[in-house]
Design an enzyme around this catalytic site. Structure first.
Site, PDB file in Angstrom:
ATOM      1  CG  ASN A  93      23.631 -32.218   9.129  1.00  0.00           C
ATOM      2  OD1 ASN A  93      24.295 -31.178   9.193  1.00  0.00           O
ATOM      3  ND2 ASN A  93      22.693 -32.491  10.030  1.00  0.00           N
ATOM      4  CG  ASP A  99      19.564 -25.774  15.034  1.00  0.00           C
ATOM      5  OD1 ASP A  99      19.080 -26.309  14.016  1.00  0.00           O
ATOM      6  OD2 ASP A  99      19.365 -26.191  16.184  1.00  0.00           O
TER       7      ASP A  99
HETATM    8  C1  FPP Z   1      20.526 -26.647  10.670  1.00  0.00           C
HETATM    9  O1  FPP Z   1      19.151 -26.278  10.631  1.00  0.00           O
HETATM   10  C2  FPP Z   1      21.175 -26.278   9.405  1.00  0.00           C
HETATM   11  C3  FPP Z   1      21.849 -27.109   8.584  1.00  0.00           C
HETATM   12  C4  FPP Z   1      22.015 -28.551   8.865  1.00  0.00           C
HETATM   13  C5  FPP Z   1      22.421 -26.651   7.297  1.00  0.00           C
HETATM   14  C6  FPP Z   1      23.089 -25.304   7.327  1.00  0.00           C
HETATM   15  C7  FPP Z   1      23.349 -24.895   5.940  1.00  0.00           C
HETATM   16  C8  FPP Z   1      23.255 -23.646   5.435  1.00  0.00           C
HETATM   17  C9  FPP Z   1      22.913 -22.458   6.262  1.00  0.00           C
HETATM   18  C10 FPP Z   1      23.401 -23.379   3.971  1.00  0.00           C
HETATM   19  C11 FPP Z   1      24.767 -23.505   3.379  1.00  0.00           C
HETATM   20  C12 FPP Z   1      25.865 -22.890   4.112  1.00  0.00           C
HETATM   21  C13 FPP Z   1      26.748 -21.953   3.643  1.00  0.00           C
HETATM   22  C14 FPP Z   1      27.948 -21.659   4.491  1.00  0.00           C
HETATM   23  C15 FPP Z   1      26.596 -21.218   2.381  1.00  0.00           C
HETATM   24  P1  FPP Z   1      18.030 -27.418  10.647  1.00  0.00           P
HETATM   25  O2  FPP Z   1      17.716 -27.800   9.260  1.00  0.00           O
HETATM   26  O3  FPP Z   1      18.477 -28.536  11.517  1.00  0.00           O
HETATM   27  O4  FPP Z   1      16.826 -26.640  11.288  1.00  0.00           O
HETATM   28  P2  FPP Z   1      15.648 -27.289  12.147  1.00  0.00           P
HETATM   29  O5  FPP Z   1      16.277 -27.750  13.426  1.00  0.00           O
HETATM   30  O6  FPP Z   1      14.720 -26.134  12.344  1.00  0.00           O
HETATM   31  O7  FPP Z   1      15.059 -28.387  11.338  1.00  0.00           O
END
Ligand code: FPP
Length: 235
Positions: A63, A15
């Site tokens: 998501n 996150d």
């Molecule tokens: C949460 O941060 C993250 C996600 C919903 C996506 C995670 C995806 C990756 C790290 C990339 C692909 C994965 C792999 C395994 C190659 P957020 O966007 O909710 O952050 P925020 O809370 O700061 O908005």
């Protein structure tokens, strides 16, 4: 930190990618790209230190509510990662598995997931589980449906269903429960991540955003875990 007493299974909610990007005046997708890079670093480190299981939350059932451009950017990062993983699989020998309902993913991504699982199925050592279109409640509902169908078909007695039966019908069947769940970025929630499997897990929260999460941060979490006394309801 004592490398001879590691948890068997570490699970991470990746996150803070969006906030990381925002602080730099970058688009959110740049945060996910940086997050994917961090995942590569941490997965390699877990393998190097001899951790048995690493599970990460890459995309939740919720998501899909994000803007289409962000969803497709995450799917693109996953595709790139899987293509790379397949190319170096014989060398890395990391077993990979996907948890979640893969049906709504593109046929191309689904095929890549299946191929990655198939090629790596016999590898022993480190296993990396990627939660993709994963939701803990959705996983439990799918498991309950499967058990109910077995009962309806006369293959099982409802009254004899036990915890192990439910575990065996989850996407995580055969994987030991996580010992340690890590959530960076300052949020203190589970967000539908492995709720059944985390019943007795230890939790570690840090304000560090996922793209800034380093090997040293993982060491800190592991050291913190080692300082805990796990009683599983006993004394
Ligand atoms: C949460 O941060 C993250 C996600 C919903 C996506 C995670 C995806 C990756 C790290 C990339 C692909 C994965 C792999 C395994 C190659 P957020 O966007 O909710 O952050 P925020 O809370 O700061 O908005």
């Amino acid at each position: 930190m004592d490398f001879s007493h590691l948890p068997r299974h570490v699970a991470i909610i990746m996150d803070g990618n969006g906030r990381w990007a925002k602080r730099r005046g970058l688009p959110r997708t740049a945060g996910h790209a940086a997050g994917a890079e961090t995942f590569r670093t941490i997965a390699t480190y877990c393998k190097d230190i001899g951790l048995e299981y690493l599970t990460v939350y890459a995309f939740s059932t919720e998501n899909w509510k994000r803007p289409a451009g962000e969803v497709s950017a995450i799917m693109g990062l996953l595709k790139r990662y899987l293509l790379e993983a397949i190319a170096k699989m014989e060398k890395d020998r990391v077993k990979m598995k996907f948890l979640g309902d893969l049906a709504p993913l593109s046929p191309e991504l689904r095929a890549l997931c299946r191929r990655t699982e198939e090629i790596s199925t016999h590898y022993e050592g480190c296993q990396v589980n990627i939660c993709l279109n994963y939701g803990g409640r959705d996983e439990i509902v799918r498991a309950v449906r499967a058990l109910a169908a077995e009962c309806a078909a006369g293959k099982r007695e409802a009254a004899s269903i036990c915890e192990e039966d439910l575990s065996a019908h989850l996407d995580s069947a055969g994987i030991p429960d996580p010992d340690l769940v890590i959530r960076p970025s300052g949020e203190l929630r589970l967000s539908n991540f492995l709720p059944w499997q985390s019943a007795y897990a230890e939790f570690y929260f840090t304000d560090v955003l996922w793209p800034d999460f380093t090997r040293e941060e993982l060491d800190k979490a592991l050291a913190d875990y080692q300082s805990r006394s796990r009683r599983f309801g006993g004394v």
